[in-house]
Design a protein around this motif. Structure first.
Motif, PDB file in Angstrom:
ATOM      1  N   GLY A  19       3.355  -0.023  -5.172  1.00  0.00           N
ATOM      2  CA  GLY A  19       2.060  -0.629  -4.888  1.00  0.00           C
ATOM      3  C   GLY A  19       1.684  -1.692  -5.901  1.00  0.00           C
ATOM      4  N   LYS A  20       1.948  -1.425  -7.170  1.00  0.00           N
ATOM      5  CA  LYS A  20       1.614  -2.390  -8.214  1.00  0.00           C
ATOM      6  C   LYS A  20       2.474  -3.641  -8.103  1.00  0.00           C
ATOM      7  CE  LYS A  20       0.705  -2.634 -13.185  1.00  0.00           C
ATOM      8  NZ  LYS A  20       0.712  -1.885 -14.465  1.00  0.00           N
ATOM      9  N   LEU A  21       3.770  -3.458  -7.872  1.00  0.00           N
ATOM     10  CA  LEU A  21       4.666  -4.612  -7.693  1.00  0.00           C
ATOM     11  C   LEU A  21       4.265  -5.430  -6.468  1.00  0.00           C
ATOM     12  CD1 LEU A  21       8.102  -2.905  -8.447  1.00  0.00           C
ATOM     13  CD2 LEU A  21       6.967  -4.625  -9.862  1.00  0.00           C
ATOM     14  N   LEU A  22       3.883  -4.738  -5.419  1.00  0.00           N
ATOM     15  CA  LEU A  22       3.459  -5.408  -4.188  1.00  0.00           C
ATOM     16  C   LEU A  22       2.212  -6.243  -4.434  1.00  0.00           C
ATOM     17  CD1 LEU A  22       3.547  -5.841  -1.109  1.00  0.00           C
ATOM     18  CD2 LEU A  22       2.387  -3.637  -0.854  1.00  0.00           C
ATOM     19  N   ALA A  23       1.248  -5.673  -5.141  1.00  0.00           N
ATOM     20  CA  ALA A  23       0.016  -6.402  -5.446  1.00  0.00           C
ATOM     21  C   ALA A  23       0.311  -7.641  -6.287  1.00  0.00           C
ATOM     22  CB  ALA A  23      -0.960  -5.483  -6.175  1.00  0.00           C
ATOM     23  N   VAL A 113      -4.480  -3.813  -2.794  1.00  0.00           N
ATOM     24  CA  VAL A 113      -3.580  -2.699  -2.520  1.00  0.00           C
ATOM     25  C   VAL A 113      -4.246  -1.458  -3.114  1.00  0.00           C
ATOM     26  CG1 VAL A 113      -1.316  -1.669  -2.947  1.00  0.00           C
ATOM     27  CG2 VAL A 113      -1.516  -4.147  -2.595  1.00  0.00           C
ATOM     28  N   ILE A 114      -4.441  -0.428  -2.286  1.00  0.00           N
ATOM     29  CA  ILE A 114      -5.099   0.798  -2.721  1.00  0.00           C
ATOM     30  C   ILE A 114      -4.132   1.957  -2.541  1.00  0.00           C
ATOM     31  CG2 ILE A 114      -7.044   2.360  -2.349  1.00  0.00           C
ATOM     32  CD1 ILE A 114      -8.604   0.018  -1.217  1.00  0.00           C
ATOM     33  N   VAL A 115      -3.976   2.744  -3.610  1.00  0.00           N
ATOM     34  CA  VAL A 115      -3.021   3.852  -3.589  1.00  0.00           C
ATOM     35  C   VAL A 115      -3.740   5.178  -3.340  1.00  0.00           C
ATOM     36  CG1 VAL A 115      -1.316   5.156  -4.907  1.00  0.00           C
ATOM     37  CG2 VAL A 115      -1.431   2.664  -5.130  1.00  0.00           C
ATOM     38  N   GLY A 116      -3.285   5.890  -2.307  1.00  0.00           N
ATOM     39  CA  GLY A 116      -3.698   7.266  -2.059  1.00  0.00           C
ATOM     40  C   GLY A 116      -5.140   7.467  -1.683  1.00  0.00           C
ATOM     41  N   LEU A 201      12.744   0.628  -5.822  1.00  0.00           N
ATOM     42  CA  LEU A 201      11.316   0.327  -5.878  1.00  0.00           C
ATOM     43  C   LEU A 201      11.012  -1.167  -5.783  1.00  0.00           C
ATOM     44  CD1 LEU A 201      10.091   2.844  -8.610  1.00  0.00           C
ATOM     45  CD2 LEU A 201      10.682   3.226  -6.199  1.00  0.00           C
ATOM     46  N   GLU A 202      11.727  -1.961  -6.522  1.00  0.00           N
ATOM     47  CA  GLU A 202      11.442  -3.397  -6.540  1.00  0.00           C
ATOM     48  C   GLU A 202      11.717  -4.044  -5.186  1.00  0.00           C
ATOM     49  OE1 GLU A 202      12.630  -7.427  -9.089  1.00  0.00           O
ATOM     50  OE2 GLU A 202      13.133  -5.435  -9.845  1.00  0.00           O
ATOM     51  N   LYS A 203      12.845  -3.736  -4.592  1.00  0.00           N
ATOM     52  CA  LYS A 203      13.176  -4.344  -3.298  1.00  0.00           C
ATOM     53  C   LYS A 203      12.290  -3.792  -2.185  1.00  0.00           C
ATOM     54  CE  LYS A 203      17.953  -5.646  -4.277  1.00  0.00           C
ATOM     55  NZ  LYS A 203      19.386  -5.508  -3.901  1.00  0.00           N
ATOM     56  N   THR A 204      11.860  -2.547  -2.309  1.00  0.00           N
ATOM     57  CA  THR A 204      10.922  -2.003  -1.326  1.00  0.00           C
ATOM     58  C   THR A 204       9.608  -2.776  -1.374  1.00  0.00           C
ATOM     59  OG1 THR A 204      11.863   0.229  -1.442  1.00  0.00           O
ATOM     60  CG2 THR A 204       9.605   0.036  -0.635  1.00  0.00           C
ATOM     61  N   ALA A 205       9.138  -3.063  -2.584  1.00  0.00           N
ATOM     62  CA  ALA A 205       7.909  -3.846  -2.742  1.00  0.00           C
ATOM     63  C   ALA A 205       8.083  -5.245  -2.158  1.00  0.00           C
ATOM     64  CB  ALA A 205       7.524  -3.927  -4.214  1.00  0.00           C
ATOM     65  N   GLN A 206       9.242  -5.849  -2.386  1.00  0.00           N
ATOM     66  CA  GLN A 206       9.503  -7.187  -1.852  1.00  0.00           C
ATOM     67  C   GLN A 206       9.527  -7.178  -0.327  1.00  0.00           C
ATOM     68  OE1 GLN A 206      13.177  -8.243  -3.780  1.00  0.00           O
ATOM     69  NE2 GLN A 206      12.199  -8.706  -5.750  1.00  0.00           N
ATOM     70  N   MET A 207      10.122  -6.134   0.249  1.00  0.00           N
ATOM     71  CA  MET A 207      10.173  -6.029   1.701  1.00  0.00           C
ATOM     72  C   MET A 207       8.769  -5.891   2.281  1.00  0.00           C
ATOM     73  SD  MET A 207      11.536  -3.025   4.168  1.00  0.00           S
ATOM     74  CE  MET A 207       9.910  -2.295   3.957  1.00  0.00           C
ATOM     75  N   LEU A 208       7.952  -5.061   1.641  1.00  0.00           N
ATOM     76  CA  LEU A 208       6.592  -4.864   2.117  1.00  0.00           C
ATOM     77  C   LEU A 208       5.768  -6.145   1.982  1.00  0.00           C
ATOM     78  CD1 LEU A 208       5.832  -1.300   0.687  1.00  0.00           C
ATOM     79  CD2 LEU A 208       6.232  -1.919   3.087  1.00  0.00           C
ATOM     80  N   ALA A 209       6.050  -6.933   0.963  1.00  0.00           N
ATOM     81  CA  ALA A 209       5.362  -8.199   0.806  1.00  0.00           C
ATOM     82  C   ALA A 209       5.680  -9.129   1.967  1.00  0.00           C
ATOM     83  CB  ALA A 209       5.738  -8.846  -0.530  1.00  0.00           C
ATOM     84  N   GLN A 210       6.934  -9.132   2.400  1.00  0.00           N
ATOM     85  CA  GLN A 210       7.319  -9.956   3.540  1.00  0.00           C
ATOM     86  C   GLN A 210       6.597  -9.498   4.806  1.00  0.00           C
ATOM     87  OE1 GLN A 210      11.611  -9.694   3.691  1.00  0.00           O
ATOM     88  NE2 GLN A 210      11.902 -11.290   2.162  1.00  0.00           N
ATOM     89  N   VAL A 211       6.502  -8.191   4.982  1.00  0.00           N
ATOM     90  CA  VAL A 211       5.786  -7.662   6.146  1.00  0.00           C
ATOM     91  C   VAL A 211       4.312  -8.082   6.089  1.00  0.00           C
ATOM     92  CG1 VAL A 211       5.020  -5.562   7.299  1.00  0.00           C
ATOM     93  CG2 VAL A 211       7.357  -5.710   6.423  1.00  0.00           C
ATOM     94  N   ALA A 212       3.720  -7.962   4.913  1.00  0.00           N
ATOM     95  CA  ALA A 212       2.302  -8.284   4.752  1.00  0.00           C
ATOM     96  C   ALA A 212       1.992  -9.737   5.062  1.00  0.00           C
ATOM     97  CB  ALA A 212       1.849  -7.944   3.337  1.00  0.00           C
ATOM     98  N   ARG A 213       2.950 -10.602   4.881  1.00  0.00           N
ATOM     99  CA  ARG A 213       2.713 -12.042   5.077  1.00  0.00           C
ATOM    100  C   ARG A 213       2.735 -12.443   6.551  1.00  0.00           C
ATOM    101  NH1 ARG A 213       6.237 -12.533   0.198  1.00  0.00           N
ATOM    102  NH2 ARG A 213       4.857 -13.155  -1.530  1.00  0.00           N
ATOM    103  N   PHE A 214       3.195 -11.569   7.426  1.00  0.00           N
ATOM    104  CA  PHE A 214       3.229 -11.915   8.854  1.00  0.00           C
ATOM    105  C   PHE A 214       1.820 -11.981   9.413  1.00  0.00           C
ATOM    106  CE2 PHE A 214       7.664 -10.080   8.888  1.00  0.00           C
ATOM    107  CZ  PHE A 214       8.279 -11.287   9.127  1.00  0.00           C
TER     108      PHE A 214
END
Length: 214
Positions: A19-23, A113-116, A201-214
């Motif tokens: 979550g932090k990396l994504l933010a 980004v809000i966790v939990g 963790l890092e690549k998961t955050a990067q993938m989620l960032a790509q999803v978020a940009r759609f």
């Protein structure tokens, strides 16, 4: 573009870090443990009390909840009943309501980004939230990976780590299931469920960032 992202996570899955990396990747505000202090200010309870209450619903409390019993805080005990006042909410309910208000206020401030803390459920039911701009994510991982991460990063005793990880996940599930009347981790309630061990963790955050940009 997803402007509000919630991260629900199993203990030891790396959800906080993701979550932090994504933010950081998106330039969004990031909220996790600081919500505890904000909730304390909102409710009047101490941060330690909020921390111990938000994911520690005991079987005894659940039993009393089913019976309709309530627990009054020291400041309000004894004012209901004969005086005709409204029944006092159980303390966990008071904490949850205060936390809900905090989460809504944070989401209104801007992209975040809000966790939990049941944030996925809370924001999904806010009328002002544009559903197309909300992304609810659930992070999980194999038990062995969660245990290893908990030992290395959270300092858990290797001899008891597996039991502790399972216990914390059970508490998180109890908390979520009680206050949302839904099932924690069930795929119907999230937009994405991802195994953090698959990409790291890092690549998961990067993938989620790509999803978020759609």
């Amino acid at each position: 573009m997803k402007k509000i992202i919630t991260i629900s996570r199993e203990y030891g899955s790396g959800g906080h870090t993701i979550g932090k990396l994504l933010a950081e990747e998106l330039g969004y505000a990031f909220y996790d443990s600081e919500i505890i202090d904000m909730t304390a200010q909102q409710s009047g309870f101490s941060p330690d009390f909020v921390r111990s209450t938000e994911q520690n619903l005991s079987s005894g409390w659940l039993y009393n909840l089913m019976l309709g019993s309530t627990y009054a805080s020291p400041s309000t005990a004894g004012i209901s009943g004969s005086m005709g006042a409204s029944p006092v909410l159980p303390l966990p309910d008071q904490v949850f309501n205060a936390q809900r208000k905090v989460i809504v206020e944070l989401a209104k401030k801007g992209p975040c980004v809000i966790v939990g803390r049941c944030s996925d459920f809370i924001l999904r039911h806010e009328e002002w939230v544009n559903r197309d701009e909300l992304l609810n994510v659930f992070i999980y991982a194999p038990l062995s990976d969660k245990v290893q991460r908990a030992i290395e990063q959270k300092g858990l005793n290797p001899k008891t780590a597996e039991k502790e990880v399972k216990t914390i996940d059970k508490r998180r599930a109890n908390h979520y299931n009680t206050f949302t009347e839904r099932t924690w981790g069930k795929r119907d309630h999230y937009d994405i469920l991802i195994n953090s061990s698959m990409l790291g963790l890092e690549k998961t955050a990067q993938m989620l960032a790509q999803v978020a940009r759609f």
